[in-house]
Design a protein around this motif. Structure first.
Motif, PDB file in Angstrom:
ATOM      1  N   VAL A   9       0.830  -1.205   0.000  1.00 32.97           N
ATOM      2  CA  VAL A   9       0.000   0.000   0.000  1.00 32.97           C
ATOM      3  C   VAL A   9       0.865   1.255   0.000  1.00 32.97           C
ATOM      4  O   VAL A   9       0.635   2.184  -0.767  1.00 32.97           O
ATOM      5  CB  VAL A   9      -0.981   0.000   1.202  1.00 32.97           C
ATOM      6  N   VAL A  10       1.901   1.281   0.842  1.00 29.57           N
ATOM      7  CA  VAL A  10       2.743   2.481   0.920  1.00 29.57           C
ATOM      8  C   VAL A  10       3.503   2.707  -0.394  1.00 29.57           C
ATOM      9  O   VAL A  10       3.866   3.837  -0.724  1.00 29.57           O
ATOM     10  CB  VAL A  10       3.705   2.425   2.133  1.00 29.57           C
ATOM     11  N   GLY A  11       3.679   1.651  -1.159  1.00 26.67           N
ATOM     12  CA  GLY A  11       4.363   1.769  -2.448  1.00 26.67           C
ATOM     13  C   GLY A  11       3.433   1.956  -3.635  1.00 26.67           C
ATOM     14  O   GLY A  11       3.879   2.014  -4.777  1.00 26.67           O
ATOM     15  N   THR A  12       2.125   2.058  -3.374  1.00 29.73           N
ATOM     16  CA  THR A  12       1.138   2.256  -4.449  1.00 29.73           C
ATOM     17  C   THR A  12       0.505   3.636  -4.268  1.00 29.73           C
ATOM     18  O   THR A  12      -0.331   3.815  -3.369  1.00 29.73           O
ATOM     19  CB  THR A  12       0.047   1.163  -4.396  1.00 29.73           C
ATOM     20  N   PRO A  13       0.897   4.623  -5.092  1.00 26.96           N
ATOM     21  CA  PRO A  13       0.454   6.007  -4.879  1.00 26.96           C
ATOM     22  C   PRO A  13      -1.053   6.181  -4.704  1.00 26.96           C
ATOM     23  O   PRO A  13      -1.495   6.928  -3.830  1.00 26.96           O
ATOM     24  CB  PRO A  13       0.964   6.735  -6.127  1.00 26.96           C
TER      25      PRO A  13
END
Length: 197
Positions: A9-13
């Motif tokens: 999630v943190v890597g998916t804008p």
């Protein structure tokens, strides 16, 4: 009042921005972000020679430091979660430090995940280094999860390292002491998840 962002999630804008919007529009004031998840992969790039081969090529935020700064600008408290002894990536790299299976090979739990043996003291340094790196890029608190021996799987087949005749509880106590001594001088706030068993 926190929400949780997995490594993916943190890597998916798009996902990430939706959660930031929640932080902006509600009483939420903190976030827990995976630094290392169940896979063993690290969520942000690092040049640390002890850690760089463990950076995830699947999930994570290449801009983690900038993202944390953005959260701080919004007065959000940022907690980083490190999955500790459940680490299939590290056990593939160092199978001799994994919980072993009776008759040979690496023991795996019911989900097919391997654990580093708490008695593998060589591994402890990598945990401390990851916590220091995470604090250095801005995490306010480091939360350690899976600081334990495995439980969900064929336990009768699991073989553990015994150091100096110490039992599991004593090995875990030694690990906690090591982590405290390594990290206390940095000033980082630390927390740990406790498993119900």
């Amino acid at each position: 009042k926190a929400i949780y962002m997995t490594q993916c999630v943190v890597g998916t804008p798009s996902f990430r921005e939706e959660l930031v919007k929640l932080l902006d529009e509600t009483e939420l004031n903190a976030v827990v972000i995976d630094i290392r998840d169940f896979s063993g992969g690290i969520a942000f790039p690092t040049d640390n020679p002890m850690l760089k081969d463990m950076v995830s090529d699947k999930c994570g935020a290449r801009d983690m430091e900038a993202f944390i700064k953005k959260l701080h600008d919004k007065h959000i408290y940022v907690i980083g979660r490190i999955t500790t002894f459940q680490n299939p990536l590290y056990t593939r790299m160092h199978p001799e430090q994994a919980v072993q299976k009776t008759g040979g090979g690496v023991w795996k739990d019911n989900k097919g995940l391997a654990f580093v043996d708490v008695g593998a003291t060589e591994y402890w340094k990598t945990v401390a280094e990851l916590a220091k790196e995470s604090y250095a890029i801005g995490f306010d608190e480091i939360n350690f999860d899976y600081i334990r021996y495995p439980s969900d799987g064929p336990m009768k087949e699991a073989e553990f390292i015994k150091r100096d005749g110490k039992n599991k509880q004593e090995m875990l106590e030694d690990f906690f002491k090591y982590l405290h001594d390594e990290l206390k001088p940095t000033g980082v706030v630390m927390s740990a998840d406790l498993f119900g068993m």
